[in-house]
Write a protein that holds these residues in place. Structure first.
Motif, PDB file in Angstrom:
ATOM      1  N   ALA A 115       0.836  -1.199   0.000  1.00  0.00           N
ATOM      2  CA  ALA A 115       0.000   0.000   0.000  1.00  0.00           C
ATOM      3  C   ALA A 115       0.873   1.252   0.000  1.00  0.00           C
ATOM      4  N   ARG A 116       0.380   2.313  -0.616  1.00  0.00           N
ATOM      5  CA  ARG A 116       1.044   3.608  -0.569  1.00  0.00           C
ATOM      6  C   ARG A 116       0.541   4.362   0.647  1.00  0.00           C
ATOM      7  N   THR A 117       1.419   5.077   1.347  1.00  0.00           N
ATOM      8  CA  THR A 117       1.039   5.792   2.566  1.00  0.00           C
ATOM      9  C   THR A 117       1.101   7.300   2.340  1.00  0.00           C
ATOM     10  N   ILE A 118       0.210   8.039   3.033  1.00  0.00           N
ATOM     11  CA  ILE A 118       0.154   9.484   2.828  1.00  0.00           C
ATOM     12  C   ILE A 118       0.088  10.221   4.165  1.00  0.00           C
ATOM     13  N   ASP A 119       0.641  11.411   4.146  1.00  0.00           N
ATOM     14  CA  ASP A 119       0.567  12.357   5.265  1.00  0.00           C
ATOM     15  C   ASP A 119       0.115  13.683   4.674  1.00  0.00           C
ATOM     16  N   VAL A 120      -1.098  14.103   5.009  1.00  0.00           N
ATOM     17  CA  VAL A 120      -1.628  15.364   4.496  1.00  0.00           C
ATOM     18  C   VAL A 120      -1.643  16.372   5.645  1.00  0.00           C
ATOM     19  N   THR A 121      -0.688  17.288   5.631  1.00  0.00           N
ATOM     20  CA  THR A 121      -0.525  18.290   6.687  1.00  0.00           C
ATOM     21  C   THR A 121      -0.265  19.637   6.028  1.00  0.00           C
TER      22      THR A 121
END
Length: 285
Positions: A115-121
């Motif tokens: 899976a690809r992981t994301i951090d939206v900040t």
């Protein structure tokens, strides 16, 4: 839960870095539906700004306390107990030491293999030069999306949010004119300062700029551009046209206050036109 309780600490593959009040929550919610993407159970990990923006450290403990409370409330609203794996995960990422390099990798540990992981900040967009330099070295393979919103519209949206949180409503034009002088309204949308910092480290193969207005006009087209940039297959998203945070219609910003914001932000328009071209800036609305 798309969850691997035995997952190993890892870094994120993709970061949504801004701007504040420019659709980052919507983007996080949409990508969170993608079967090939894993998102943390709370938006905004806040790792890099904790390290490089001292004044942000004052409110980040509240941010994580509120995040955990919101997760618990969502499970309770369904009449369900939170899974033990989720409880252990929240215990681990909300206790000291937080905001270390290892802690940041633990945040993404439950992502299933592949899976690809994301951090939206969105606060990441405001990092100082040394912060952006650190990001480039710490995440040498990650990709970034930066949503650009019309400077005045963005500032007004942030102003309304701030007033709503403070439970304050200006009563006179003079009160409104005082409110628009708040320095954070300029800071979060200071594209002239922030965009060159990111461009100094990342080219178009790593950093995608998109105009906010496309989300309302063509949300699926917006997501298709993001999917293509991140090498994700197309997905059939739910509630694609749903607004995440509806504007408070009771807060009507007077024309005089809007004009003052326009005056203060005028240099931003020239910079955006020069940097991205008129077709990009036309897509603000």
């Amino acid at each position: 839960m798309n969850w691997d309780p035995e997952g190993k600490p890892r870094k994120p593959d993709f970061l949504g870095i801004g701007a504040q009040k420019a659709g980052t929550t919507w983007l996080s919610q949409m990508l969170g539906q993608h079967p090939d993407v894993w998102t943390p159970p709370f938006k905004e990990v806040q790792f890099f700004n904790h390290r490089f923006i001292e004044e942000h450290r004052k409110w980040l403990p509240w941010h994580f306390r509120r995040g955990r409370q919101n997760i618990e409330k969502r499970w309770a609203a369904r009449g369900q107990e939170m899974p033990p794996d989720m409880v252990r995960y929240l215990d681990r990422v909300t206790r000291e030491p937080m905001f270390t390099n290892h802690w940041y990798k633990l945040v993404f540990a439950p992502a299933p293999q592949g899976a690809r992981t994301i951090d939206v900040t969105p606060e990441y967009s405001t990092l100082p030069p040394e912060g952006v330099d650190f990001v480039s070295k710490f995440l040498p393979q990650a990709k970034f999306v930066y949503i650009i919103r019309h400077p005045v519209d963005r500032a007004i949206s942030q102003l309304k949010m701030n007033l709503t949180r403070a439970r304050r409503k200006p009563r006179t034009v003079e009160d409104w004119l005082a409110e628009v002088e708040a320095p954070e309204l300029m800071d979060r949308g200071d594209y002239m300062t922030y965009v060159p910092r990111w461009n100094a480290h990342f080219g178009p193969d790593r950093l995608l700029y998109l105009p906010f207005g496309v989300i309302a006009r063509d949300p699926l087209g917006f997501l298709r551009r993001v999917e293509s940039f991140l090498d994700l297959p197309p997905h059939d998203y739910r509630d694609i046209g749903k607004k995440v945070f509806a504007s408070d219609n009771a807060l009507v910003v007077p024309d005089q206050a809007r004009a003052r914001l326009r005056e203060k932000l005028e240099p931003q328009f020239g910079f955006l036109d020069q940097t991205f071209g008129p077709e990009f800036t036309k897509a603000f609305r």
